[in-house]
Write a protein that holds these residues in place. Structure first.
Motif, mmCIF file in Angstrom:
data_model
loop_
_atom_site.group_PDB
_atom_site.id
_atom_site.type_symbol
_atom_site.label_atom_id
_atom_site.label_comp_id
_atom_site.label_asym_id
_atom_site.label_seq_id
_atom_site.Cartn_x
_atom_site.Cartn_y
_atom_site.Cartn_z
ATOM 1 N N TRP A 42 0.831 -1.200 0.000
ATOM 2 C CA TRP A 42 0.000 0.000 0.000
ATOM 3 C C TRP A 42 0.865 1.250 0.000
ATOM 4 C CZ3 TRP A 42 1.045 -3.006 4.155
ATOM 5 C CH2 TRP A 42 1.483 -2.401 5.326
ATOM 6 N N ALA A 43 0.234 2.361 -0.358
ATOM 7 C CA ALA A 43 0.891 3.661 -0.301
ATOM 8 C C ALA A 43 0.440 4.381 0.964
ATOM 9 C CB ALA A 43 0.537 4.494 -1.530
ATOM 10 N N ARG A 44 1.353 5.157 1.512
ATOM 11 C CA ARG A 44 1.034 6.023 2.642
ATOM 12 C C ARG A 44 1.133 7.459 2.147
ATOM 13 N NH1 ARG A 44 5.309 3.601 6.805
ATOM 14 N NH2 ARG A 44 6.404 3.132 4.880
ATOM 15 N N THR A 45 0.264 8.330 2.630
ATOM 16 C CA THR A 45 0.281 9.725 2.185
ATOM 17 C C THR A 45 0.514 10.651 3.374
ATOM 18 O OG1 THR A 45 -2.100 10.026 2.454
ATOM 19 C CG2 THR A 45 -1.330 9.220 0.303
ATOM 20 N N GLY A 46 0.970 11.867 3.064
ATOM 21 C CA GLY A 46 1.195 12.866 4.101
ATOM 22 C C GLY A 46 2.349 12.512 5.014
ATOM 23 N N CYS A 47 3.408 11.907 4.458
ATOM 24 C CA CYS A 47 4.569 11.479 5.241
ATOM 25 C C CYS A 47 5.774 12.366 4.935
ATOM 26 C CB CYS A 47 4.978 10.049 4.878
ATOM 27 S SG CYS A 47 3.676 8.828 4.938
ATOM 28 N N ASN A 48 6.635 12.533 5.907
ATOM 29 C CA ASN A 48 7.923 13.195 5.724
ATOM 30 C C ASN A 48 8.862 12.644 6.792
ATOM 31 O OD1 ASN A 48 9.921 14.821 4.779
ATOM 32 N ND2 ASN A 48 9.136 16.692 5.729
#
Length: 178
Positions: A42-48
């Motif tokens: 899966w993809a994760r979003t809003g990460c840094n």
């Protein structure tokens, strides 16, 4: 073998496999063991992520770490697979049971089967009750009832699961969507 590609401020995750921060145009190749069962990508979003691999992601989060040790938190678009299973066959699917966060195309590299995809922007059409930052929540997270969580009894499609199925017919939209 799976190839994952995401846009900036996103990360890829897999069980087995861990995780990787990916910038636009970068690819992550996963080579799972030949008898892998119950695998997810899966993809994760809003990460840094920082230099230690720590950060919270808006969607698909893995307890705030880059190297996932378990499944990601909803909402997330899932690719699921099992290798060398019944009659030595490989199985794969896309699931929206945990909600939706990114478009997905999941295809075998051998060319022996057609790929599957979910290429409709569900986030832009998400019903108000299911909206989440960077995603569209799964039904169980929002409603927490047997009808939507499929905890017991004879479970079938709902208007909300039909919303997902109408936009991504290749994807599972509720737990018994076989």
């Amino acid at each position: 073998m799976c190839y994952l590609q995401t846009e900036n401020n996103k990360a890829a995750a897999a069980v087995p496999g861990g995780g990787m921060q990916l910038n636009t145009g970068q690819t992550w190749t996963i080579n799972p063991p030949e008898d892998t069962q119950g695998a997810r990508v899966w993809a994760r979003t809003g990460c840094n992520f920082d230099g230690s691999g720590n950060d919270h992601c808006e969607t698909g989060d893995c307890n705030g770490i880059l190297q996932c040790q378990g499944y990601g938190a909803p909402p997330n678009t899932l690719a699921e697979y099992g290798l060398n299973q019944f009659n030595n066959l490989d199985f794969f699917d896309i699931s929206l049971i945990d909600g939706f966060n990114v478009l997905m195309d999941f295809s075998p590299t051998s060319g022996c089967a057609r790929g599957i995809c979910c290429t409709t922007d569900i986030n832009g059409q998400c019903p108000n009750k299911l909206k989440a930052p960077d995603g569209c929540n799964n039904l169980c997270t929002v409603f927490k009832t047997d009808e939507y969580c499929c905890n017991s009894g004879n479970y079938g499609p709902t208007n909300y699961s039909k919303f997902f199925k109408d936009r991504c017919p290749d994807a599972y939209s509720y737990p018994k969507d076989d």
